[in-house]
Design an enzyme around this catalytic site. Sequence first.
Site, PDB file in Angstrom:
ATOM      1  CG  ASP A  65      -9.730   8.736 -18.913  1.00  0.00           C
ATOM      2  OD1 ASP A  65      -8.935   8.096 -19.752  1.00  0.00           O
ATOM      3  OD2 ASP A  65     -10.778   8.482 -18.364  1.00  0.00           O
ATOM      4  CE  LYS A  87     -12.115  -0.143 -19.659  1.00  0.00           C
ATOM      5  NZ  LYS A  87     -12.484   1.150 -19.370  1.00  0.00           N
ATOM      6  NE  ARG A 125      -2.802   0.516   3.250  1.00  0.00           N
ATOM      7  CZ  ARG A 125      -2.372   1.168   4.090  1.00  0.00           C
ATOM      8  NH1 ARG A 125      -2.003   2.455   4.220  1.00  0.00           N
ATOM      9  NH2 ARG A 125      -2.082   0.721   5.325  1.00  0.00           N
ATOM     10  CE1 TYR A 180     -15.873   3.725 -18.659  1.00  0.00           C
ATOM     11  CE2 TYR A 180     -15.387   4.583 -16.464  1.00  0.00           C
ATOM     12  CZ  TYR A 180     -15.813   3.548 -17.097  1.00  0.00           C
ATOM     13  OH  TYR A 180     -16.002   2.400 -16.578  1.00  0.00           O
TER      14      TYR A 180
HETATM   15  C1  LIG Z   1     -12.810   2.101 -18.257  1.00  0.00           C
HETATM   16  C2  LIG Z   1     -12.577   3.372 -18.097  1.00  0.00           C
HETATM   17  C3  LIG Z   1     -12.414   4.035 -16.852  1.00  0.00           C
HETATM   18  C4  LIG Z   1     -12.500   3.445 -15.712  1.00  0.00           C
HETATM   19  O1  LIG Z   1     -11.447   2.279 -15.438  1.00  0.00           O
HETATM   20  P1  LIG Z   1     -11.970   1.268 -14.738  1.00  0.00           P
HETATM   21  O2  LIG Z   1     -10.292   0.143 -14.879  1.00  0.00           O
HETATM   22  O3  LIG Z   1     -12.928   0.374 -15.142  1.00  0.00           O
HETATM   23  O4  LIG Z   1     -11.765   1.488 -13.277  1.00  0.00           O
HETATM   24  C5  LIG Z   1     -11.817   5.482 -17.031  1.00  0.00           C
HETATM   25  N1  LIG Z   1     -11.852   6.029 -18.268  1.00  0.00           N
HETATM   26  C6  LIG Z   1     -12.208   5.472 -19.583  1.00  0.00           C
HETATM   27  C7  LIG Z   1     -12.027   6.203 -20.666  1.00  0.00           C
HETATM   28  C8  LIG Z   1     -12.481   4.310 -19.492  1.00  0.00           C
HETATM   29  O5  LIG Z   1     -12.829   3.554 -20.720  1.00  0.00           O
END
Ligand SMILES: *Cc1c(COP(=O)(O)O)cnc(C)c1O
Length: 389
Positions: free
Chosen positions: A173, A198, A47, A101
Site C-alpha cells: 500500500d 488521498k 465495468r 490502515y
Molecule cells: C484511506 C486509505 C485506504 C482506503 O482507501 P479508501 O479510498 O478510503 O477506500 C487504504 N490505505 C491507506 C493507507 C489509506 O490511507
Amino acid sequence: MAKKLGLDTVCVHVGEVKDEQFKGAVSPIFMSTSYQFTDVEVRRYPRNYNTPNQESLSKKIAALEHAEAGMIFSSGMAAISTTLLAFLKSGDHMVVQNTLYGGTSNFIREEFPKYGIEFTFTNGYDVKDFEAAIQENTKVVYIETPSNPLLTITDIKAVSALVKSKGLLSIIDNTFASPINQNPIDFGIDIVVHSATKYLGGHSDIMAGAVACSDEHMHAIWKKAANLGGNLSDFTVWMLERSMKTLVLRVKAQNKNAKALAKFLEAHPDVKKVYYPGLKSHPEYKLAKSQMRGLGGMLSFELNNDLDALIFQKELKLIKATMSLAGVESTMLSPYMTSHGSLSQEERDRIGITNGLIRFSLGIESKADLIRDIKQALKTTKKLIKTEA
Ligand SMILES: *Cc1c(COP(=O)(O)O)cnc(C)c1O
C-alpha cells in the site's frame, strides 16, 4: 516514451485523452456506458475498465509507478479487496504487516474467514518478522510503508527479496508515500495499491483507488474486478486526471511542510514524541532516505501527558480535525477514535496507538500559519486545563 519524460511532465501529459474533434487542451469526458462494435475486438463498458477515460488515466498511474499496467477503482478499498481476492483462494495464507490502515485490517479480519483464507499479522515490520510468519500455504505478503498512523518504515527491498526467494507475491500500500516520494516496483515489489482518495486526488473531493503492476498480474486483477464491479465513474476518472496534473507540486509542498512542522513539534516543550521518517530521531531515518525521494506529508505526535489531545484539536482554528488525509488543507485526527477505532484497546496498545496520539496530514498552507495555529491551540488547552483544576 513515458520513462524518458520528467516526473512533472508525466503528471501533466501522460494518459491524456486526445480531443481529435475540437483540439481542446484537456481530455474530453466520455460518459457512454454503451459503445458501438468496431472491427477491433474491444467491448468497451465501464465495468470492463476500458472506457477512453479509464484506459488513459491507467497509463498515468502505470507511468508514475514504473509499472507495465495500471487500473483505476472506485475506492482504495475496492482496489485492495479486488487485488487480494484475485490472488488468494480458500486454503491460502497471507502474511500482513501489523501496522496497517484500519480499513484493510478490518477487511482481512472480517472477510477472509468467510472465504477460508488464513492470515498472520506480523509482530513488527522488520524483515525477520515477515520471514517468521511465512508458512507452507502462504501466497501473499502485504506491507504498508510509511504506515498509518505511526509512520513506521518497512525495508521494501529486503521484504521483496525474501518474498521472491520463496516464490510468493508481494503487495504494498503506497498511499502514504504517493508515487512522487516512493516507487516500490523499483525495489522489487510485485503490486502497488493506492487509495487515490488521498494524495492522487489531493483535494478531499474524490473517492478512488488505483493499482499498478505487470501486465500479467493486471490480467488476473482485471478478471476479478469485472466480476466484483468496483469501477469508477468516468466523470470522477476525469476529475482524478485533473488532480494528478498537480501531484508533484502538491506533494513537494506537503513534504516541506511536514518536515518543518515535525521539527517545530519535536522542539516544543508540550510535545512528548513526534513520529516522522524525515527526523533524525526516527529509528528508520536512514532506511527511509534510501527508499524514498521525499519523506512524506504525514506525521504523528503525542502531547505531554496532562494535555488532552481532543481538547487541543477542538481549539485549532485553521487546521481542521477531520477524517481522511492528504488534501491541500492541513488536517488532524485521533486514530484511536477514528481510523483505528474498530481495533480493540489491547490491539491498539500492542502497536502503540495511544489515546494521546494525533495524526497530522500536512496541506500546502504557509508553514508560519500552521505553527501559529498550533501555538494558540496549545495555549488555550493549557488555560482550560488550569481553570478545570
Ligand atoms: C484511506 C486509505 C485506504 C482506503 O482507501 P479508501 O479510498 O478510503 O477506500 C487504504 N490505505 C491507506 C493507507 C489509506 O490511507
